[in-house]
Scaffold this active site. Structure first.
Site, mmCIF file in Angstrom:
data_model
loop_
_atom_site.group_PDB
_atom_site.id
_atom_site.type_symbol
_atom_site.label_atom_id
_atom_site.label_comp_id
_atom_site.label_asym_id
_atom_site.label_seq_id
_atom_site.Cartn_x
_atom_site.Cartn_y
_atom_site.Cartn_z
ATOM 1 N N THR A 146 0.828 -1.214 0.000
ATOM 2 C CA THR A 146 0.000 0.000 0.000
ATOM 3 C C THR A 146 0.859 1.260 0.000
ATOM 4 O O THR A 146 0.611 2.199 -0.777
ATOM 5 C CB THR A 146 -0.939 -0.010 1.226
ATOM 6 O OG1 THR A 146 -1.766 -1.173 1.139
ATOM 7 C CG2 THR A 146 -1.817 1.226 1.274
ATOM 8 N N ALA B 47 6.844 -8.174 0.756
ATOM 9 C CA ALA B 47 7.417 -9.434 1.257
ATOM 10 C C ALA B 47 6.372 -10.466 1.656
ATOM 11 O O ALA B 47 6.564 -11.662 1.471
ATOM 12 C CB ALA B 47 8.325 -9.142 2.452
ATOM 13 N N THR C 200 13.674 5.947 9.970
ATOM 14 C CA THR C 200 14.687 4.914 10.188
ATOM 15 C C THR C 200 14.282 3.618 9.487
ATOM 16 O O THR C 200 13.156 3.160 9.631
ATOM 17 C CB THR C 200 14.853 4.655 11.709
ATOM 18 O OG1 THR C 200 15.185 5.894 12.317
ATOM 19 C CG2 THR C 200 15.925 3.625 11.998
ATOM 20 N N CYS D 43 -14.135 -7.305 3.794
ATOM 21 C CA CYS D 43 -15.392 -7.289 4.542
ATOM 22 C C CYS D 43 -15.338 -6.126 5.522
ATOM 23 O O CYS D 43 -14.570 -6.152 6.462
ATOM 24 C CB CYS D 43 -15.515 -8.608 5.280
ATOM 25 S SG CYS D 43 -17.003 -8.749 6.235
HETATM 26 N N1 PLP Z 1 -2.089 -4.638 -4.333
HETATM 27 C C1 PLP Z 1 -2.508 -5.914 -4.461
HETATM 28 C C2 PLP Z 1 -2.764 -6.467 -5.822
HETATM 29 C C3 PLP Z 1 -2.683 -6.702 -3.312
HETATM 30 O O1 PLP Z 1 -3.101 -7.958 -3.431
HETATM 31 C C4 PLP Z 1 -2.402 -6.132 -2.032
HETATM 32 C C5 PLP Z 1 -2.591 -6.904 -0.783
HETATM 33 O O2 PLP Z 1 -3.161 -7.918 -0.697
HETATM 34 C C6 PLP Z 1 -1.966 -4.801 -1.970
HETATM 35 C C7 PLP Z 1 -1.830 -4.094 -3.142
HETATM 36 C C8 PLP Z 1 -1.646 -4.150 -0.656
HETATM 37 O O3 PLP Z 1 -0.434 -4.618 -0.138
HETATM 38 P P1 PLP Z 1 -0.093 -4.523 1.414
HETATM 39 O O4 PLP Z 1 -1.093 -5.362 2.111
HETATM 40 O O5 PLP Z 1 1.312 -5.047 1.536
HETATM 41 O O6 PLP Z 1 -0.175 -3.093 1.816
#
Ligand code: PLP
Length: 341
Positions: free
Chosen positions: A31, A159, A196, A287
């Protein structure tokens, strides 16, 4: 020692996508990588470049970042997706203009597994003088991605989708591109992300990336075999099952299904019924506040609200077994038989 460990992790993770260490920024996850890329690149776009092109099948992290930028003067344009959630280069070209600053189209869809052809999409973006960003959170580690070969200017990945720790992601930004940081602060990450660095999480990410490099092919073969075993079992046991994944271009670990008689089915009943049997599935969308909302991805693919709400998304892991899949099919059949009366 910590500095050396952090830089080694950056170098090794960069190599997995054919990027230089200086092109990798560590973040807190997918994200944040997505927010940083879209905000950061859009803000540095040249004069008159005030459009962002994306699709309605993207992850919320992309859609909400675009919605935020819309409130701050950007125009968001949506390229269409086909019935499997895929965007063609022609569909992209239709909405591009000379004002497009950035194209943000995902590599693989997290709900329906469909994989986009990045090389042809980035070519269209570049032809119109726009940058090409891709959310590769789902596809990273499933098969090789070469950022240079695919014409990618920025790419988000993380990761925890490759059995690494939660709380760390990476953003690839092509060398030489100007980018405004999202997190302002110290000069860490070459002035592109203040704060950091988490050496421990970066080393965990590196270990997961290394294991993935070693095992990806075996996992891919095994998962693809399980997927075809599962789809065959579903076809045999569940009348009216419809698959939402692209028939040719889809990730091996996600299966998304709808039902021909969706109108007769209760969306919550399927998900909760499976949950009671110890099977964790989703209907695609997160959900929120206890109510299931129909998946925005399936709606973008042209499904009705009820079909979208009654769809089920299964995901296979490297430890999934045929016995578990048999149990899942049997449980789903029982639930549907009861519901169909
Ligand atoms: N984009 C896609 C296609 C995802 O499947 C996800 C998480 O499942 C995300 C973005 C968001 O990643 P994160 O949960 O590491 O913030």
């Amino acid at each position: 020692e910590a500095r050396v460990a952090l830089e080694n992790a950056r170098t090794e993770i960069g190599k997995t996508i054919n990027a230089a260490p200086a092109e990798i920024i560590f973040t807190s996850g997918g994200t944040e990588s997505i927010n940083t890329a879209i905000n950061g690149l859009a803000e540095k776009a040249g004069k008159g470049k005030n459009q962002i092109v994306t699709t309605k099948a993207e992850h919320q992290a992309v859609l909400e970042t675009c919605a935020y930028l819309e409130k701050h003067g950007f125009e968001i344009r949506y390229a269409s997706v086909d019935e499997f959630g895929k965007t063609s280069p022609e569909a992209l070209a239709e909405v591009m203009t000379e004002q497009t600053a950035l194209v943000a189209i995902m590599h693989a869809n997290n709900e329906v597994a469909t994989v986009n052809d990045l090389a042809s999409l980035s070519e269209v973006a570049h032809k119109h003088g726009a940058l090409f960003f891709t959310d590769a959170v789902q596809s990273y580690g499933k098969f090789p991605i070469g950022v240079k070969e695919l014409g990618i200017d920025a790419m988000a990945f993380c990761a925890h989708k490759i059995y690494g720790p939660k709380g760390i992601g990476a953003l690839y930004v092509k060398g030489g591109l100007l980018m405004e940081p999202l997190v302002h602060g110290g000069s860490q990450e070459r002035n592109r992300r203040g704060g950091t660095e988490s050496t421990g999480l970066a080393v965990g990410f590196q270990a997961a990336a290394r294991a993935m490099q070693k095992n990806a092919k075996d996992i891919l073969i095994r998962t693809a075999r399980l997927k075809s075993y599962f789809t065959r079992a579903l076809i045999d046991a569940i009348p009216g099952v419809i698959f939402n994944m692209h028939p040719a271009d889809s990730l091996p670990h996600i299966i998304n299904i709808s039902f021909a008689d969706a109108e007769k089915l209760d969306p919550e009943g399927i998900i909760l019924g499976l949950d009671l049997k110890g099977i964790a599935v989703s209907n695609g969308a997160a959900c929120t506040s206890g109510s299931l909302k129909p998946s925005h991805v399936l709606m973008a693919m042209g499904r009705s609200e009820h079909v979208a709400a009654t769809s089920v998304r299964f995901s296979l892991g490297m430890n999934t077994t045929e016995e578990e899949l048999d149990y899942t099919v049997k449980s789903l059949k029982e639930i549907l038989t009861r519901m169909r009366g």
